[in-house]
Design an enzyme around this catalytic site. Structure first.
Site, PDB file in Angstrom:
ATOM      1  N   LYS A  82      13.444   8.271  -2.348  1.00  0.00           N
ATOM      2  CA  LYS A  82      14.277   7.143  -2.818  1.00  0.00           C
ATOM      3  C   LYS A  82      15.706   7.425  -2.543  1.00  0.00           C
ATOM      4  O   LYS A  82      16.528   6.477  -2.166  1.00  0.00           O
ATOM      5  CB  LYS A  82      13.783   6.752  -4.401  1.00  0.00           C
ATOM      6  CG  LYS A  82      12.606   6.218  -4.328  1.00  0.00           C
ATOM      7  CD  LYS A  82      12.295   6.110  -5.861  1.00  0.00           C
ATOM      8  CE  LYS A  82      10.980   5.524  -6.323  1.00  0.00           C
ATOM      9  NZ  LYS A  82      10.721   5.370  -7.719  1.00  0.00           N
ATOM     10  N   ASP A 113       8.572  11.739  -4.370  1.00  0.00           N
ATOM     11  CA  ASP A 113       8.844  10.289  -4.394  1.00  0.00           C
ATOM     12  C   ASP A 113      10.309   9.952  -4.853  1.00  0.00           C
ATOM     13  O   ASP A 113      11.124   9.067  -4.188  1.00  0.00           O
ATOM     14  CB  ASP A 113       8.139   9.848  -5.656  1.00  0.00           C
ATOM     15  CG  ASP A 113       8.203   8.190  -5.657  1.00  0.00           C
ATOM     16  OD1 ASP A 113       7.814   7.736  -4.444  1.00  0.00           O
ATOM     17  OD2 ASP A 113       8.548   7.566  -6.627  1.00  0.00           O
ATOM     18  N   THR A 125       0.820  -1.407  -0.059  1.00  0.00           N
ATOM     19  CA  THR A 125      -0.004  -0.001  -0.004  1.00  0.00           C
ATOM     20  C   THR A 125       0.867   1.387  -0.006  1.00  0.00           C
ATOM     21  O   THR A 125       1.922   1.385   0.013  1.00  0.00           O
ATOM     22  CB  THR A 125      -1.063   0.171   1.277  1.00  0.00           C
ATOM     23  OG1 THR A 125      -0.040   0.415   2.237  1.00  0.00           O
ATOM     24  CG2 THR A 125      -1.630  -1.406   1.517  1.00  0.00           C
ATOM     25  N   ALA A 141      11.694  -0.369  -8.201  1.00  0.00           N
ATOM     26  CA  ALA A 141      10.864  -1.471  -8.147  1.00  0.00           C
ATOM     27  C   ALA A 141      11.776  -2.875  -8.050  1.00  0.00           C
ATOM     28  O   ALA A 141      11.796  -3.367  -7.012  1.00  0.00           O
ATOM     29  CB  ALA A 141      10.094  -1.460  -9.511  1.00  0.00           C
ATOM     30  N   GLY A 186       6.143  -0.111 -12.667  1.00  0.00           N
ATOM     31  CA  GLY A 186       5.309  -1.306 -13.159  1.00  0.00           C
ATOM     32  C   GLY A 186       4.913  -2.427 -12.363  1.00  0.00           C
ATOM     33  O   GLY A 186       5.651  -2.686 -11.595  1.00  0.00           O
TER      34      GLY A 186
END
Length: 814
Positions: free
Chosen positions: A682, A678, A555, A611, A796
């Site tokens: 990171k 974002d 989430t 990711a 993705g």
């Protein structure tokens, strides 16, 4: 001659008794058959006596139920022509039993002697019904009254056998008969005055062993409802295995520590005569079962079995007055013995400051009274504390003859328990080194048995119990991947990944212990499940207390990130796709890392950056191998890379951003991506993993979006971007004029971090970065000029799910 004993489950009803008779008929050797009461009868007899003692006339209903059960069993077994005498016998016994209970009713007293008389009817009735059935089937035999053959003292409820007299009586009776088949009731005996006594619950096994030793039987067979002794309780451990061959000593240890297949005193008589003892399954008579002999032959296994005892209390006697003073232990055990308190386990600190004993919980209060009275003077003078009692405990034990020849068994045991948050209150190891016992919370005992069974027996696979919060795009892809790879993981990694809980923002789904969610229909099942409540979900994860538990957060919810600490403290590993925890305040981030280390759990968040790319894993490997990170340069936003790779001024900037959101590359609010928030998170996570104490406020953000784009809703954002098209076109044109591309670059160097849009020339590693790809350049002491490069798809659902999948596998490899 062989001795066969059939337990309560084997003679529970007429159908089962017919199976028993088939086993008896199949044996060619002379036999003594010992039987228990019909299934459940002993408990009902105790209930009837207790109700009568309470002057509760409901005892009559219990007796009526018992009488009906026995009459129905006899009618189902016997041909009509053989029923009359048997039914009359049952009626006579119940008339006698009713008179005894009626006396108890008026006296309001159920002495131990009377209780033994009441419960003896169970074995008397079952053996006489079975005897009548055998005669009806043409099986000639002698019915032996165990009360006349097995002589004991008058310790009612758990009488001690006089073996000298008993052996002579049994041997004489059997050898004097011309029959080759004998039938006897188990459990019951008598004292020197002829009063009925009993040998303790489970005493039918003991009866059979007494008969076997008395006649020097060729073997003893204990017939029950499981195929032999098991490596653990099969009701708790689905993969429990049959112990094919064990020693008398191992069997005694296992039965002492709770293995219910065989009654502990059973072993002693057959061990003295070296009589092989088989534990076999009445309902699978052709299966080998377990043989117990003088030596174990459990091929390849160091541990023979795992057993446990529940309802344990730990008694602790502590105080400085014990140090250096002889006799305290003697007085303690004398006090306990005076109240007939059986001590199951003993442990004492090397400082002599305390001594702990484990006893049955039912004995704890009388033990405290006895011990506090014995040490009243020392307690009054403050040299000793009053006896402390801890309840709700269990004992778990590893048993195996081969343990004494192998080092590290205790280490493996305690390490496996520790990794799964099983706290150990006390430890004991026998001088024979045949068992290692630990006192633990009763809430943990099922998990502990499974953990130890996995550690010592289940070389075939390791089980992971996974709870997933977030079943949207990425979550669905993860569940698809897990479903696809389940068999592969089992075959190639010896790993069983069980999905035990799933939740989205609306619903939460769990399955009972021992089961897993069906990944073919999880969406349908989730829709029918209960309403999602995050606290309830977390409490369920903790209460289930499953081994190797993993909580997976897919989430972007701060409330979900806020529960990580509670889970880590319970040794539930956390796999976080959610970046909020790792990018929160450094204090919070550091606390989670510390909790993971302290409680031996894992806190993994590989997908927070790149990711599915191995960015954080690579960085951690560099540091663990002794390298030092000097600089990090990266394009970390698949969204921004997609946007600037697809924007050339021929179609509006806002249209390209909408396309990125439609294809699943952006956060729900695209401003987190386009505003650089974002990317800031990171690079901060990477800087922290590189050893830097850094906060979001320490990162410089060179915004390219006009300030007006941050006002209002997401739709307002898109509207305002449309109005600012000239600004975005100018940014593109300026870069194109220099033959450069626009890339949103993050950088960390010398404790400083920044993010912003840059012009990238054609000779840069960033120039040929297409689609949604990310790239990270690590400049380290080992890679000072040519950086270590990690490059690939950085956004993705599929690749993000695969990154989460990889973290789950990492948990399994600890």
């Amino acid at each position: 001659m062989k001795v066969l004993k059939f337990g309560g489950s084997s003679v529970a009803n007429a159908e089962n008794i017919q199976k028993v008779l088939a086993i008896i008929k199949a044996a060619s050797d002379p036999q003594i058959v010992v039987v228990s009461a019909l299934g459940g009868v002993t408990d009902l007899l105790i209930k009837a006596g207790t109700l009568a003692e309470q002057s509760n006339e409901a005892y009559k209903d219990v007796l009526q139920k018992l009488e009906t059960k026995h009459l129905d069993t006899a009618r189902a077994l016997l041909p009509v022509t053989h029923q009359s005498s048997c039914l009359s016998m049952i009626k006579q016994h119940f008339n006698e039993l009713d008179e005894i209970c009626n006396s108890v009713f008026y006296l309001k007293e159920l002495s131990l002697r009377t209780k033994d008389r009441v419960i003896s009817f169970g074995e008397l009735l079952s053996s006489k019904i079975i005897s009548a059935f055998m005669l009806s089937q043409g099986l000639e035999h002698d019915w032996l009254d165990s009360r006349k053959l097995i002589k004991t003292n008058s310790n009612y409820g758990f009488a001690a056998v006089n073996f000298s007299v008993t052996n002579d009586k049994i041997a004489y009776t059997v050898t004097s008969s011309h029959k080759n088949l004998f039938l006897a009731p188990g459990f019951i005996s008598s004292d020197d005055h002829g009063n009925t006594t009993t040998l303790g619950r489970g005493g039918s096994d003991y009866t059979a062993a007494i008969f076997a030793a008395a006649v020097n039987a060729s073997s003893l067979e204990i017939w029950t409802d499981v195929t032999g002794m098991m490596t653990a309780d099969p009701r708790w451990v689905l993969n429990a295995k049959t112990i094919t061959h064990t020693s008398y000593q191992e069997a005694m240890e296992l039965s002492h520590f709770g293995a219910k297949v065989i009654y502990p005193p059973t072993i002693q008589p057959v061990m003295q005569k070296n009589i092989p003892t088989w534990v076999k399954n009445t309902f699978a008579p052709n299966e080998a079962g377990t043989v117990i002999t003088g030596a174990s032959d459990q091929q390849g296994e160091i541990i023979t079995g795992i057993s446990s005892i529940n309802s344990i209390a730990l008694l602790s006697l502590e105080g400085s007055g014990m140090v250096g003073i002889p006799g305290f232990s003697k007085r303690l055990f004398e006090a306990l013995a005076s109240e007939k308190v059986n001590v199951i386990l003993i442990t004492q600190s090397s400082s002599e400051h305390s001594i702990c004993v484990a006893v049955n919980t039912n004995d704890a209060n009388k033990a405290k009274l006895a011990v506090d009275t014995t040490f009243e003077i020392e307690i009054t003078q403050g040299r000793l504390e009053p006896l402390k009692i801890e309840t709700d405990l269990s004992i778990i034990a590893l048993v195996g003859d081969k343990m004494r020849h192998h080092t590290g068994i205790a280490g493996r045991m305690f390490s496996a328990l520790g990794r799964n948050a099983v706290n150990i209150r006390a430890i004991a190891q026998g001088s024979s080194e045949r068992n290692i016992s630990a006192v633990i919370s009763s809430d943990d005992v099922k998990k502990a048995v499974n953990v130890l069974h996995e550690a010592f027996f289940e070389t075939t696979y390791k089980q992971l119990n996974v709870f997933i919060v977030g079943a949207g795009n990425v979550g669905s892809k993860l569940l698809d991947q897990l479903k696809q790879q389940q068999q592969f993981l089992l075959e190639h990694l010896n790993l069983q990944v069980r999905i035990t809980g799933i939740a989205n923002s609306r619903k939460m789904l769990f399955v009972d212990n021992g089961n897993e969610i069906n990944l073919n229909i999880w969406k349908e099942e989730l829709e029918k499940a209960e309403v999602m409540n995050l606290n309830a979900f977390v409490e369920t994860v903790i209460q289930k207390n499953l081994r190797n538990s993993v909580f997976v957060d897919i989430t972007a919810n701060p409330d979900v990130a806020a529960v990580y600490n509670k889970l880590l403290e319970k040794v539930v590993s956390v796999v976080a796709c959610n970046k909020i925890a790792a990018s929160s305040s450094y204090e919070s981030y550091s606390k989670l890392k510390s909790l993971a280390k302290e409680y031996n759990a894992l806190f993994l968040f590989e997908t927070n950056v790149g990711a599915g790319l191995p960015v954080i894993g690579t960085l951690n490997d560099l540091r663990r191998s002794g390298d030092k990170v000097n600089k990090i340069q990266a394009v970390l936003s698949g969204t921004l890379n997609f946007v600037f790779n697809n924007y050339d001024g021929t179609k509006p900037f806002t249209e390209v951003v909408r396309q990125a959101q439609a294809e699943g590359y952006t956060e729900p609010d695209p401003r987190l991506d386009l505003g650089g928030t974002d990317v800031m998170r990171k690079i901060m996570i990477l800087a922290r993993e590189a050893g830097e104490q850094i906060e979001m406020d320490d990162i410089t953000n060179n915004y390219f979006l006009p300030a007006s784009c941050f006002e209002g809703s997401v739709e307002d954002f898109y509207t305002e971007m449309g109005k600012q098209e000239a600004h975005f076109k100018a940014l593109y044109d300026e870069a194109a004029a220099k033959n450069c591309k626009l890339k949103f670059v993050a950088q960390y160097e010398n404790g400083k971090a920044s993010v912003g849009l840059q012009h990238i020339p054609s000779n840069s590693d960033f120039y040929h970065l297409y689609g949604k790809d990310n790239i990270v350049l690590f400049y380290t002491q080992r890679y000072p000029e040519q950086p270590l490069v990690v490059k690939g798809a950085g956004a993705g659902a599929d690749v993000t799910a695969s990154g989460v999948f990889a973290d789950i596998i990492r948990v399994a490899r600890v």
